[in-house]
Scaffold this motif. Structure first.
Motif, short mmCIF file in Angstrom:
data_model
loop_
_atom_site.label_atom_id
_atom_site.label_comp_id
_atom_site.label_asym_id
_atom_site.label_seq_id
_atom_site.Cartn_x
_atom_site.Cartn_y
_atom_site.Cartn_z
N ALA A 141 0.68 -1.28 0.24
CA ALA A 141 0.09 0.25 0.08
C ALA A 141 0.75 1.15 0.11
CB ALA A 141 -1.08 -0.03 1.08
N MET A 142 1.79 1.07 0.99
CA MET A 142 2.75 2.21 0.72
C MET A 142 3.65 2.66 -0.59
SD MET A 142 2.27 3.78 3.54
CE MET A 142 3.57 5.05 3.70
N VAL A 143 4.03 1.48 -1.22
CA VAL A 143 4.59 1.68 -2.64
C VAL A 143 3.51 2.37 -3.59
CG1 VAL A 143 5.27 0.26 -4.46
CG2 VAL A 143 6.08 -0.30 -2.23
N GLU A 144 2.26 1.70 -3.22
CA GLU A 144 1.24 2.38 -4.55
C GLU A 144 1.12 4.06 -4.18
OE1 GLU A 144 -0.07 1.09 -6.91
OE2 GLU A 144 0.82 -1.01 -6.55
N ARG A 174 6.96 -2.36 -7.19
CA ARG A 174 5.93 -3.35 -6.71
C ARG A 174 6.57 -4.49 -6.21
NH1 ARG A 174 3.03 -0.53 -10.88
NH2 ARG A 174 1.30 0.84 -9.96
N ALA A 175 7.65 -4.89 -6.79
CA ALA A 175 8.35 -6.10 -6.15
C ALA A 175 8.48 -6.02 -4.50
CB ALA A 175 9.49 -6.48 -6.74
N LEU A 176 8.82 -4.84 -3.88
CA LEU A 176 8.82 -4.81 -2.57
C LEU A 176 7.68 -5.10 -1.86
CD1 LEU A 176 10.64 -4.06 -0.23
CD2 LEU A 176 9.98 -1.56 -0.70
N GLY A 177 6.48 -4.90 -2.46
CA GLY A 177 5.34 -5.17 -1.86
C GLY A 177 4.91 -6.57 -1.65
N ASP A 178 5.38 -7.44 -2.99
CA ASP A 178 5.42 -8.91 -2.90
C ASP A 178 6.19 -9.23 -1.80
OD1 ASP A 178 3.66 -8.91 -5.09
OD2 ASP A 178 5.05 -8.86 -6.70
N TYR A 179 7.58 -8.99 -1.69
CA TYR A 179 8.49 -9.25 -0.76
C TYR A 179 7.99 -9.24 0.62
CZ TYR A 179 12.39 -9.13 2.33
OH TYR A 179 13.31 -9.39 3.41
N GLY A 180 7.39 -8.06 0.92
CA GLY A 180 6.76 -7.89 2.38
C GLY A 180 5.29 -7.87 2.37
N ASP A 222 3.81 -10.36 3.96
CA ASP A 222 3.42 -10.69 5.52
C ASP A 222 4.09 -9.79 6.42
OD1 ASP A 222 2.22 -13.11 4.58
OD2 ASP A 222 4.42 -14.07 4.32
N ILE A 223 4.51 -8.70 6.02
CA ILE A 223 4.79 -7.56 7.07
C ILE A 223 3.57 -6.64 7.48
CG2 ILE A 223 6.28 -5.49 7.26
CD1 ILE A 223 8.43 -6.71 5.75
N GLY A 224 3.44 -6.61 8.79
CA GLY A 224 2.12 -6.18 9.06
C GLY A 224 2.28 -4.70 9.68
N VAL A 225 3.55 -4.33 10.04
CA VAL A 225 3.63 -3.10 10.48
C VAL A 225 4.46 -2.08 10.00
CG1 VAL A 225 4.62 -1.89 12.81
CG2 VAL A 225 3.24 -3.80 13.05
N PHE A 226 4.41 -1.10 9.08
CA PHE A 226 5.35 -0.29 8.31
C PHE A 226 6.67 -0.25 8.82
CE2 PHE A 226 6.18 3.61 6.04
CZ PHE A 226 6.58 3.16 4.89
N GLU A 227 6.55 -0.03 10.31
CA GLU A 227 8.05 0.31 10.91
C GLU A 227 9.06 -0.85 10.86
OE1 GLU A 227 5.62 3.59 11.83
OE2 GLU A 227 5.28 1.34 11.82
N GLU A 228 8.37 -2.05 10.56
CA GLU A 228 9.38 -3.23 10.51
C GLU A 228 10.10 -3.38 9.14
OE1 GLU A 228 7.17 -6.81 10.91
OE2 GLU A 228 6.28 -6.28 12.89
N VAL A 279 16.26 -4.11 -13.14
CA VAL A 279 16.99 -4.26 -11.88
C VAL A 279 17.45 -2.66 -11.55
CG1 VAL A 279 18.76 -5.26 -10.50
CG2 VAL A 279 17.45 -6.48 -12.03
N GLU A 280 17.96 -2.15 -12.39
CA GLU A 280 18.75 -0.76 -12.06
C GLU A 280 17.33 0.17 -11.86
OE1 GLU A 280 20.77 -0.11 -15.79
OE2 GLU A 280 22.53 -1.21 -15.05
N SER A 281 16.40 0.15 -12.56
CA SER A 281 15.35 0.66 -12.23
C SER A 281 14.73 0.53 -10.87
CB SER A 281 14.05 0.68 -13.43
OG SER A 281 14.45 1.33 -14.52
N LEU A 282 14.83 -0.63 -10.48
CA LEU A 282 14.27 -1.01 -9.09
C LEU A 282 15.14 -0.37 -7.96
CD1 LEU A 282 12.81 -4.43 -7.93
CD2 LEU A 282 14.58 -3.16 -6.64
N LEU A 283 16.44 -0.55 -8.09
CA LEU A 283 17.06 0.00 -7.21
C LEU A 283 17.21 1.44 -7.20
CD1 LEU A 283 20.47 -2.36 -7.76
CD2 LEU A 283 18.58 -2.41 -5.92
N GLU A 284 16.93 2.04 -8.47
CA GLU A 284 16.71 3.71 -8.42
C GLU A 284 15.40 4.21 -7.69
OE1 GLU A 284 16.95 7.06 -11.83
OE2 GLU A 284 15.85 5.28 -12.27
N ALA A 285 14.49 3.29 -7.73
CA ALA A 285 13.16 3.41 -7.41
C ALA A 285 13.21 3.34 -5.83
CB ALA A 285 12.06 2.73 -7.84
#
Length: 532
Positions: A347-350, A372-378, A380-386, A412-418
């Motif tokens: 949600a924060m990525v969006e 958006r790959a970061l959202g897929d990775y996370g 199961d993370i339920g608290v943004f501060e984690e 990959v370069e775009s992802l790391l830049e983002a």
């Protein structure tokens, strides 16, 4: 705005590319056994299109080193230049799910509620009012069409049997309650849930059978029986509370030291946890406690009234005496704990991408959509501060190289830049010091990760253990283990050109001398030493 015809042309063009590549086509044919539950599912209407969508848009291809739609973006752009960028974005951002029809708009379309994420989506479909009804359940894939609207794939299945739909809703509600927030789903999961002989509602007393399937899954992938039982005990014991973090931590511990398929393991863990929690509640209710039956009645009434499911489930557990002691203590304190909402990272990525589009333009937002790959990775993370240094390091090294499916250097370069921009945005807009924590490391990773991406082209994701490269020669390298013991391994000239002292590697062992397995940037050493 895209039409289904243009999306269909894109899928057809990608299928042509699959058929033109012998190894990719063999992979496509063999993947049927992975996708279809049984022969009945294979014979179902639109089964081939469901399989094609999954193979092209979700399944990482070992042959291509990426999801096919990602690997062949340039080829698709060349063959369909008129709507190339919009088409690529629609394919890669399409949404699989189970959707409830909430309203029908004559001559316009309909609104759908995603029963997994609870998001609302407008769908452009002028024929909807003639073939659909409010309350229908649609299972399959939606494609962004532009202007905030979506198109539904012809492979979407429609359920109008109210008893079946009600059972499916209960299953998803139980899964959401056990996960304490947003659920994510893949098309493979939908296939196994809704098609063929496996498409039956979840039954709480199947926990033993579910555990047996999870046990077989992990043992077939090489884990020792004792370790498997310890893992399953941990997952099952955590089922009474918010098990998302337990599952995430377990997957992270498996990721580096084993070769377990993490997607398959995650499905097994979530399935076991859901059944265990349901059995815990149901067993208490059937123990002859009239108060328990009243609690279940109150739960059903609250759900029928549309009240918050998580609060209802927590009240039910409290009434039945199965809530965690820590949860009960927290609720009695004046200061309540931070709510746990898995899916918050996505949600924060969006939100970040929305602000990028508003301030920097659509082209930049689309280029950074790979974040958006970061959202897929996370998920199961339920608290943004984690989301802190350790998680970001794991995401941008091990997960990015092993699990993301990204093999294109530009992506990959775009992802790391983002990611760098996202960390700065989190610090400026949300007082989360991600850039201060991770900025220096990320600058270093933007040089080392592309190097390892090149190395993966001639190495892959193989091997076991964790060793640090000490020095490199033309055809061999010396590595040390955690106790400082050195040994030499065989490497190729290509590997020698891309490997660096300090890199973290796995070893591929068998007959003869050990060889180089998967390699990781030296920055990951800090994370590995912390989790050892």
């Amino acid at each position: 705005m895209l039409s289904w015809d243009s999306i269909e042309l894109g899928l057809e063009r990608l299928l042509e590319l699959v058929r033109a590549d012998r190894r990719a086509y063999e992979e496509f044919e063999l993947s049927r056994k992975e996708f279809f539950v049984d022969a009945a599912a294979l014979r179902a209407p639109m089964a081939e299109l469901r399989h094609l969508e999954w193979f092209l848009l979700e399944r990482p291809s070992p042959t291509l080193g990426a999801i096919p739609a990602q690997a062949w973006q340039a080829e698709l752009r060349a063959s369909l230049p008129a709507a190339a960028s919009e088409l690529n974005a629609s394919l890669l951002q399409s949404i699989p799910g189970a959707f409830e029809v909430t309203s029908l708009l004559p001559s316009e379309g309909l609104w759908l509620r995603d029963l997994f994420t609870l998001g609302e989506h407008p769908v452009s479909d002028t024929r909807a009012t003639t073939v659909l009804e409010v309350g229908d359940l649609l299972v399959g894939r939606l494609f962004p069409a532009g202007g905030g609207t979506f198109l539904r794939s012809p492979s979407v299945s429609v359920f109008r049997n109210q008893a079946l739909v009600a059972a499916v809703r209960r299953d998803l509600e139980a899964m959401r309650a056990a996960r304490r927030g947003v659920l994510r789903v893949q098309q493979l999961e939908l296939e196994h849930l809704f098609h063929g002989s496996a498409a039956t509602p979840m039954v709480a007393n199947q926990t033993d059978a579910v555990r047996a399937r999870a046990r077989n899954e992990l043992q077939e992938q090489g884990l020792e029986p004792k370790i498997v039982e310890e893992i399953l005990d941990r997952v099952q014991d955590a089922a009474g509370g918010g098990q998302g973090r337990v599952i995430t931590d377990t997957l992270n511990s498996l990721a580096f030291e084993t070769r377990v398929d993490l997607d398959r393991a995650r499905l097994a863990f979530v399935d076991l946890s859901n059944h265990a929690r349901a059995l815990q509640v149901e067993g208490k209710a059937h123990a002859g406690d009239s108060g328990a039956l009243a609690a279940l009645d109150a739960f059903d009434r609250g759900r029928a009234q549309g009240r918050d499911l998580e609060q209802l489930f927590r009240s039910l557990e409290r009434d039945l005496g199965v809530e965690d002691e820590d949860d009960a203590k927290a609720e009695s304190e004046e200061d309540q704990p931070v709510p746990d909402f898995p899916g918050v990272i996505g949600a924060m990525v969006e939100e970040f991408l929305w602000e990028v589009e508003r301030e920097q333009g659509l082209e930049r937002a689309q280029a950074w959509g790979v974040l958006r790959a970061l959202g897929d990775y996370g998920r199961d993370i339920g608290v943004f501060e984690e989301l802190e240094h350790t998680r970001l390091l794991d995401f941008s090294t091990r997960w990015l190289l092993d699990e993301s499916g990204l093999a294109d250097a530009t992506a990959v370069e775009s992802l790391l830049e983002a990611l760098a921009a996202f960390c700065q945005w989190c610090e400026e807009q949300h007082d989360l010091p991600l850039w201060r924590q991770f900025g220096t490391t990320l600058v270093s990773l933007r040089a080392s990760v592309p190097r390892h991406l090149l190395l993966r082209r001639k190495t892959g994701v193989v091997g076991r253990g964790a060793y640090r490269v000490v020095r490199i020669a033309e055809d061999e390298a010396w590595v040390s283990d955690e106790k400082g013991r050195e040994q030499s391994i065989a490497i190729t000239a290509y590997q020698a050109a891309h490997l660096r002292a300090g890199d973290l590697v796995r070893l591929s062992t068998g007959k003869g001398r050990p060889k180089l397995g998967a390699a990781y940037p030296p920055e990951l050493t800090a994370l590995h030493s912390r989790t050892r």
